[in-house]
Design an enzyme around this catalytic site. Sequence first.
Site, PDB file in Angstrom:
ATOM      1  N   GLU A  90      17.340  -7.830 -38.444  1.00 39.24           N
ATOM      2  CA  GLU A  90      17.823  -7.787 -39.830  1.00 39.24           C
ATOM      3  C   GLU A  90      17.734  -6.359 -40.363  1.00 39.24           C
ATOM      4  OE1 GLU A  90      16.877 -10.412 -43.820  1.00 39.24           O
ATOM      5  OE2 GLU A  90      15.179  -9.529 -42.740  1.00 39.24           O
ATOM      6  N   GLU A  95       6.448  -3.676 -45.959  1.00 40.32           N
ATOM      7  CA  GLU A  95       6.950  -3.529 -44.595  1.00 40.32           C
ATOM      8  C   GLU A  95       6.987  -2.066 -44.166  1.00 40.32           C
ATOM      9  OE1 GLU A  95       9.940  -7.162 -43.711  1.00 40.32           O
ATOM     10  OE2 GLU A  95      10.644  -5.764 -45.247  1.00 40.32           O
ATOM     11  N   ASP A 154      11.067  -7.092 -38.461  1.00 39.49           N
ATOM     12  CA  ASP A 154      10.513  -8.446 -38.599  1.00 39.49           C
ATOM     13  C   ASP A 154       9.985  -9.011 -37.281  1.00 39.49           C
ATOM     14  OD1 ASP A 154      11.100  -8.344 -41.259  1.00 39.49           O
ATOM     15  OD2 ASP A 154      12.766  -9.765 -41.199  1.00 39.49           O
ATOM     16  N   HIS A 189      16.963  -3.259 -42.588  1.00 40.93           N
ATOM     17  CA  HIS A 189      15.852  -2.927 -43.475  1.00 40.93           C
ATOM     18  C   HIS A 189      16.087  -1.570 -44.135  1.00 40.93           C
ATOM     19  CE1 HIS A 189      13.795  -6.339 -41.656  1.00 40.93           C
ATOM     20  NE2 HIS A 189      12.886  -6.245 -42.598  1.00 40.93           N
ATOM     21  N   HIS A 221      11.671  -7.001 -49.625  1.00 42.09           N
ATOM     22  CA  HIS A 221      12.423  -6.713 -48.408  1.00 42.09           C
ATOM     23  C   HIS A 221      12.724  -5.221 -48.284  1.00 42.09           C
ATOM     24  CE1 HIS A 221      15.181  -7.177 -45.095  1.00 42.09           C
ATOM     25  NE2 HIS A 221      16.094  -6.504 -45.774  1.00 42.09           N
ATOM     26  N   GLU A 242      12.966 -16.291 -44.226  1.00 46.11           N
ATOM     27  CA  GLU A 242      13.967 -17.348 -44.110  1.00 46.11           C
ATOM     28  C   GLU A 242      13.704 -18.310 -42.946  1.00 46.11           C
ATOM     29  OE1 GLU A 242      14.436 -14.193 -44.822  1.00 46.11           O
ATOM     30  OE2 GLU A 242      16.299 -13.804 -45.897  1.00 46.11           O
ATOM     31  N   HIS A 282       9.608 -13.293 -40.951  1.00 43.04           N
ATOM     32  CA  HIS A 282      10.920 -13.306 -41.623  1.00 43.04           C
ATOM     33  C   HIS A 282      10.951 -14.539 -42.523  1.00 43.04           C
ATOM     34  CE1 HIS A 282      15.270 -12.792 -42.086  1.00 43.04           C
ATOM     35  NE2 HIS A 282      15.485 -14.001 -41.576  1.00 43.04           N
TER      36      HIS A 282
END
Length: 257
Positions: free
Chosen positions: A33, A181, A44, A35, A176, A121, A119
């Site tokens: 994904e 992160e 992730d 970033h 996010h 989701e 992650h």
Amino acid sequence: MSSPHISELTWPVYDAKVKDGKTIVMIPVGALEQHGHHMSLNTDVLLPTAIAERVAKRIDALVAPPIAYGYKSQQKCGGGNHMPGTTSLDGHTLTCTIRDILKELARHGVRRTVLVNGHYENSMFIVEGVDLAQRELRWEGIHDFATVVLSYWDFVTPEAIEAIYQDEFPGWAVEHGGVLETSLMLHLHPNLVDIDKVVDHPPATFPPYDFFPVKPEWTPASGCLSSAKKASAAHGELLLKVCVDGISDALTKAFES
């Protein structure tokens, strides 16, 4: 001490470690994904793997190869599945992948497993995979197969949040590509972060509903939902410590026999 990674063991060594059902096996679950402009697509995957490695050494567990793809990025927590680089699985695919891996581990004799999510989701598809695996294992007469499902950010303490954000915590929903992160990546994988490319902007705001197909203009142009400007390797070191400490303690308690 031998490697905690299952993939680096020979089969006899692995068999000896797991066949009595006492050894915990940890499975990192991530995503490919975007970033932002400043950080790699595999964030992730790398973060839950690093945490799992350290917890495994603490509690004498094993780490399975990570699941490197995750469920579709959602606009209000991951920028959206329309972003370049984000490469996702259908929910059914992720659910079946989780189910199949758990059933294979059970076949080897494993009875204690941990899904370490990186992650957001993925969460309920992991739960569905666990539920299906346990149901099918019960059909096969296996009733003692146990799984802990956790997301590493849930172990970040209020004290750590205050020390890092100083009353400016935007909330996990828009973290996010933000300070959390980025700080962890600066500490663990600084070669995959270019802090000079951080786009500094206010936290994203969204209406109280989702819209499909997505409206690309809702996602900040950076792809991040909050700024990583205040990220640092020192913050990442603190975050890693509280996550490893908290997860290690939680798993020790969860699997007390």
